[in-house]
Scaffold this active site. Structure first.
Site, PDB file in Angstrom:
ATOM      1  N   ASP A 114       0.742  -1.149   0.273  1.00  0.00           N
ATOM      2  CA  ASP A 114       0.148   0.080   0.004  1.00  0.00           C
ATOM      3  C   ASP A 114       0.994   1.208  -0.004  1.00  0.00           C
ATOM      4  O   ASP A 114       0.348   2.260   0.362  1.00  0.00           O
ATOM      5  CB  ASP A 114      -0.918   0.041   1.168  1.00  0.00           C
ATOM      6  CG  ASP A 114      -0.236  -0.061   2.522  1.00  0.00           C
ATOM      7  OD1 ASP A 114      -0.483   0.569   3.557  1.00  0.00           O
ATOM      8  OD2 ASP A 114       0.858  -0.793   2.544  1.00  0.00           O
ATOM      9  N   LYS A 137      -6.365  -0.635   6.481  1.00  0.00           N
ATOM     10  CA  LYS A 137      -5.252  -0.289   7.205  1.00  0.00           C
ATOM     11  C   LYS A 137      -4.932   1.231   7.790  1.00  0.00           C
ATOM     12  O   LYS A 137      -5.349   2.182   6.710  1.00  0.00           O
ATOM     13  CB  LYS A 137      -3.983  -0.872   6.644  1.00  0.00           C
ATOM     14  CG  LYS A 137      -2.835  -0.599   7.755  1.00  0.00           C
ATOM     15  CD  LYS A 137      -1.439  -0.545   6.989  1.00  0.00           C
ATOM     16  CE  LYS A 137      -1.114   0.912   6.713  1.00  0.00           C
ATOM     17  NZ  LYS A 137       0.115   1.136   6.000  1.00  0.00           N
ATOM     18  N   GLU A 155      -2.905  -0.092  13.541  1.00  0.00           N
ATOM     19  CA  GLU A 155      -1.343   0.307  13.730  1.00  0.00           C
ATOM     20  C   GLU A 155      -0.639   1.305  14.367  1.00  0.00           C
ATOM     21  O   GLU A 155      -0.611   2.699  14.019  1.00  0.00           O
ATOM     22  CB  GLU A 155      -0.668   0.221  12.067  1.00  0.00           C
ATOM     23  CG  GLU A 155       0.759   0.497  12.135  1.00  0.00           C
ATOM     24  CD  GLU A 155       1.409   0.443  10.490  1.00  0.00           C
ATOM     25  OE1 GLU A 155       0.290   0.236   9.557  1.00  0.00           O
ATOM     26  OE2 GLU A 155       2.390   0.487  10.234  1.00  0.00           O
ATOM     27  N   GLU A 199       2.366   2.471  15.300  1.00  0.00           N
ATOM     28  CA  GLU A 199       3.824   2.205  15.027  1.00  0.00           C
ATOM     29  C   GLU A 199       4.743   3.253  15.883  1.00  0.00           C
ATOM     30  O   GLU A 199       4.448   4.398  15.844  1.00  0.00           O
ATOM     31  CB  GLU A 199       4.270   2.567  13.590  1.00  0.00           C
ATOM     32  CG  GLU A 199       5.892   2.575  13.266  1.00  0.00           C
ATOM     33  CD  GLU A 199       6.206   2.274  11.933  1.00  0.00           C
ATOM     34  OE1 GLU A 199       5.494   2.643  11.019  1.00  0.00           O
ATOM     35  OE2 GLU A 199       7.731   2.077  11.868  1.00  0.00           O
ATOM     36  N   LYS A 254      -1.295  -4.145  14.199  1.00  0.00           N
ATOM     37  CA  LYS A 254      -0.055  -3.974  13.460  1.00  0.00           C
ATOM     38  C   LYS A 254       0.878  -3.237  14.272  1.00  0.00           C
ATOM     39  O   LYS A 254       1.036  -2.102  13.778  1.00  0.00           O
ATOM     40  CB  LYS A 254      -0.214  -3.580  11.926  1.00  0.00           C
ATOM     41  CG  LYS A 254       0.991  -3.452  11.247  1.00  0.00           C
ATOM     42  CD  LYS A 254       0.852  -3.198   9.741  1.00  0.00           C
ATOM     43  CE  LYS A 254       2.094  -2.831   8.972  1.00  0.00           C
ATOM     44  NZ  LYS A 254       1.939  -2.940   7.297  1.00  0.00           N
ATOM     45  N   SER A 301       3.069  -8.355   8.523  1.00  0.00           N
ATOM     46  CA  SER A 301       2.300  -7.362   7.354  1.00  0.00           C
ATOM     47  C   SER A 301       3.578  -6.708   7.044  1.00  0.00           C
ATOM     48  O   SER A 301       3.894  -5.462   7.500  1.00  0.00           O
ATOM     49  CB  SER A 301       1.450  -6.524   8.134  1.00  0.00           C
ATOM     50  OG  SER A 301       0.762  -5.589   7.237  1.00  0.00           O
ATOM     51  N   TYR A 327      12.041  -8.804  32.268  1.00  0.00           N
ATOM     52  CA  TYR A 327      11.755  -7.842  31.490  1.00  0.00           C
ATOM     53  C   TYR A 327      10.528  -7.043  32.018  1.00  0.00           C
ATOM     54  O   TYR A 327       9.928  -7.340  32.895  1.00  0.00           O
ATOM     55  CB  TYR A 327      11.131  -8.389  30.152  1.00  0.00           C
ATOM     56  CG  TYR A 327      12.106  -8.992  29.289  1.00  0.00           C
ATOM     57  CD1 TYR A 327      12.527 -10.280  29.458  1.00  0.00           C
ATOM     58  CD2 TYR A 327      12.506  -8.472  28.238  1.00  0.00           C
ATOM     59  CE1 TYR A 327      13.553 -10.886  28.679  1.00  0.00           C
ATOM     60  CE2 TYR A 327      13.718  -8.967  27.474  1.00  0.00           C
ATOM     61  CZ  TYR A 327      14.009 -10.038  27.800  1.00  0.00           C
ATOM     62  OH  TYR A 327      15.032 -10.704  27.007  1.00  0.00           O
TER      63      TYR A 327
END
Lengths: 385, 432
Positions: free
Chosen positions: A56, A169, A210, A212, A252, A323, A385
């Protein structure tokens, strides 16, 4: 099973705070049939061994891909390039569950006149569409952004659904630095993702969410993990507030990695453990799948990390797959260089990466040079962690 | 592929745990023996800096971090502290085990004892708790016991302090630390829970006195205007403060956001409210930097209100409950221990069993933290008479065993239809 129609989307300037006394009465956003359709679409996309081809890239982004290989950024070149990906043989049918399109590409056709969306649909892959309209600055922050695209989104989704798309998306972007991400950036991006998701679902479209977090910076693995956890917690609270049906969504996210300029290097197992730990602490099991973005990772790095994630010894209730954009296409682009004669070779490169990532999504990928057994012992106990 | 099959395949690696004592057995190729794990020592990585928390201060509103550096992590716990908390939590919800909630306050014990015409004396309370704790086979179904403050310092007939009696059986000792509900002004009779003042010091002392976990109960109710946004936010916040303080002192916090079953609302309404409440709880826990792997959740099962005219099957209760949890409870949480609320002993066991048979992937243990649902028959059999002790212990033991089976989805009440008959009662989850 009352289905309440949502009004056309209006971009909200601030997060929704429920204030009516009756707010805990449920006004069902989706009927059982709508929910079933959304969940089934999501399941198909992340079926075992399958992931997403992110094809995309906007027109501007394609220029960045074409420049290094000396190809002119024309509509025809973009069409020819996507064609060599979409016409790959049946080997990709067991590796690719869905393809994300850019608007222009959805209406382009292959040489024989088949519209790309139909081409993809007919081979059993799910068609997706990027629906955001890029980032815009958040005034008063240190260069942070939100993402626009909510105006008329419902109508656009309805049209995309008619034109063959079953998922969408939307990319939000956050960055790590001394002062970022700020409380506002986290909250605003989480909210806009939730609005987008809600609107998609009303139109039978599975939203890929998403958020990010860019890998730019010199922060270490722990820092990225911490921020990923805060961001994802905010995202899922917003999705809850906006009554989004989680089973009919996909996430995502970035993998949890150190910043690009961090002097310390981490093993794939450490990246995997940090990533899975962050997800386990924030992503409800109802979410059907997590499809990682590759960010700045090389093709091989992205595959090895995905593999390590899938062999990480912690319980993982969602599909963990890919993805990928660049991590599926870099070699293909290099092999193609715009030449007709190179098309077959370019397609082969793409198929190779698709198969590698399909294995990685099942924890079965062995890159030449890495022994699986040796890798196993490098997992650090998760309480660290 | 059936929905349940798809989800089962996703459970490809068993939950692994660093502690050698808690390693889940597995025959998958990916199982890793703890001995092979090497802790990689890295400069910044496994920070062993322990940040001391100041004594707890009661917050009047949700904490919103405003400092520009808020996304820098100031580790709340060292890796060693995390490991200890995680190990404790795992032990409490080991397969087939749950929690005995024996933390009834003095006043509440009065209610229980009144029903069987027994005087609410300190000795009677001691006697009955001793009766429960001295059952030989207790450890086979009980992983943890929640005590009330008074009980923690009482002794068994043999002179041993109760925490010692419980620990000797390999069971974890817990303590109720909240101080009851307090009214939220301007609401329709809603409450928050108090008890944060000096909580850190109290926790430190309880840890010294043998406790390894704590319990704090917040209460919400369903009605036309409830729960309100304030009630949800305030109770989520106070639970998160409590949890944070407990962990600083080596106590695993059981987080209990109980939504009362009173009312005529249906199953869907309870599910909806439960999802909203739990989403708020986990956001608050994230905001307060609580280590989820070292916590347990004690929620209500999702049921219709007591006066709802429609009746729902255990399968429907199970499906609604698991769906709500899957949408809100991160898989890092090791276990969910249901409260029994107003359910009868058998109802609670049947529902717990149904929960453990729901054909959806359940990444946390789903077990019990029952008070009345473990003790009702025992109290009735006892009647305050020493002669009835054995019968009372037998009644309690029976319920404990049944719930241990229900926690694995293996409870088969005599006379019940077999698995396949009940399977058909499952409504596919997308309806919820």
């Amino acid at each position: 099973s009352v289905c309440m129609e949502l009004l056309p989307s209006v971009s909200s300037p601030s997060p929704v705070v429920m204030s009516s006394a009756k707010m805990t009465h449920q006004f069902p956003a989706l009927t059982p049939e709508q929910k079933k359709e959304l969940q089934e679409i999501a399941e198909r996309i992340v079926a075992p061994g399958k992931g997403i081809l992110a094809a995309d890239e906007s027109t501007g982004s394609m220029a960045k891909r074409f420049n290094p290989i000396g190809v002119e950024n024309t509509e025809e070149n973009r069409r020819r390039y996507r064609q060599l990906l979409f016409t790959a043989d049946e080997r990709i049918d067991s590796c690719i569950g869905g393809v994300i399109f850019f608007h222009e590409t959805l209406y382009q056709s292959s040489d024989d006149g088949t519209v790309f969306s139909k081409l993809i649909q007919d081979r059993g892959l799910v068609v997706g569409i990027k629906v955001d309209k890029g980032v815009v600055p958040l005034a008063g922050t240190d260069g942070e952004t939100t993402t626009q695209g909510l105006d008329g989104l419902s109508e656009r989704c309805a049209q995309y659904k008619k034109d063959g798309a079953d998922f969408a998306k939307w990319r939000c972007v956050l960055k790590i630095s001394e002062n970022t991400p700020s409380e506002l950036a986290i909250m605003e991006n989480a909210n806009v993702l939730a609005r987008y998701a809600s609107i998609c679902q009303q139109n039978g479209i599975v939203p890929i969410v998403e958020p990010e977090i860019l890998p730019d910076g010199d922060h270490d693995l722990k820092r990225c993990q911490y921020i990923s956890e805060k961001v994802l917690a905010a995202v899922y609270k917003a999705l809850s507030d906006h009554h989004v049906y989680l089973e009919g969504t996909l996430l995502k996210p970035n993998m949890v990695t150190a910043g690009h300029s961090c002097p310390h290097k981490y093993s794939n197992e450490e990246i995997a453990m940090a990533t899975v730990t962050a997800l386990r602490r924030t992503v409800p099991p109802a979410v059907t799948g997590v499809t990682f973005l590759s960010g700045g990772q090389s093709e091989e790095e992205a595959s090895i990390n995905l593999n390590a994630i899938n062999t990480c010894p912690l319980a993982k209730p969602w599909a963990l797959t890919f993805s990928y954009g660049r991590a599926l296409q870099a070699s293909a682009l290099n092999a193609w260089k715009g030449e007709l004669d190179n098309e077959k070779a370019a397609t082969e490169e793409f198929i190779k990466r698709a198969e590698a990532n399909s294995l990685a999504a099942q924890g079965k990928y062995e890159s030449s040079g890495s022994g699986n057994a040796a890798g196993q012992s490098l997992y650090v106990a998760n309480h660290a962690y | 592929m059936r929905l349940d099959q798809l989800h089962d395949e996703r459970r490809c690696t068993p939950l692994m745990h660093a502690s050698a004592t808690c390693c889940a057995s597995s025959s998958t190729p990916q199982s890793i023996k703890p001995a092979l794990w090497r802790l990689l020592v890295l400069p910044d990585h496994c920070s062993s800096v322990v940040w001391q928390r100041k004594p707890s201060v009661r917050l009047s509103s949700s904490v919103i971090s405003t400092t520009a550096n808020m996304t820098h992590q100031f580790p709340a716990l060292s890796p060693e502290q995390k490991k200890e908390l995680s190990d404790i939590a795992q032990r409490m919800v080991a397969p087939g085990k749950g929690i005995l909630a024996a933390d009834e306050s003095t006043g509440t014990m009065g209610n229980r004892l009144k029903k069987i015409n027994v005087e609410n004396s300190e000795e009677n309370r001691r006697y009955f708790r001793d009766l429960l704790f001295s059952v030989d086979t207790l450890a086979s179904s009980i992983g943890g016991v929640i005590c009330f403050h008074e009980t923690l310092y009482q002794k068994a007939d043999n002179g041993k302090l109760f925490p010692q009696v419980i620990k000797d059986k390999g069971i974890v000792v817990g303590i109720k630390v909240d101080k009851g509900t307090a009214g939220l002004n301007g609401t329709d009779g809603e409450t928050t829970t108090q008890g944060l003042d000096g909580l850190s010091e109290r926790c430190a002392q309880y840890k010294k006195d043998g406790c390894d976990f704590a319990k704090w109960r917040s209460v919400l109710k369903i009605s036309d205007g409830c729960p309100s946004a304030l009630a949800i936010a305030e109770n989520a916040n106070v639970l998160a403060r409590y949890a944070s303080i407990c962990q600083q002192n080596g106590l695993v916090p059981i987080v209990e956001p109980e939504i009362l079953p009173d009312g005529d609302h249906d199953l869907k309404r309870c599910q909806y409210v439960t999802e909203k409440v739990l989403a708020a709880v986990y956001k608050a826990l994230s905001d307060h930097h609580v280590y989820l792997e070292g916590t347990l959740l004690k929620p209500n099962m999702v049921t219709a209100g007591h006066s709802c005219t429609q009746k729902f099957t255990p399968e429907e209760v199970g499906m609604a409950t698991v769906t709500a949890l899957r949408r809100t409870v991160p898989s890092a949480v090791p276990g969910v221990c249901f409260l029994s609320g107003g359910q009868s002993e058998e109802e609670a066991s049947l529902n717990l069993n149904a929960v453990n048979q729901v054909p959806l992937h359940r990444p946390w243990k789903l077990t019990f933290s029952f008070g009345r649902a473990l003790q009702a028959s025992a109290l009735a059999a006892w009647q305050g008479k020493t002669a009835n002790k054995a019968a009372s212990q037998q009644a309690f033991s029976t319920r404990a065993k049944i719930n241990g089976l229900a926690a694995k989805g293996e409870y088969k009440p005599t006379g019940s239809s077999d698995q396949s008959a009940t399977q058909s009662l499952y409504t596919a989850s997308y309806v919820y």
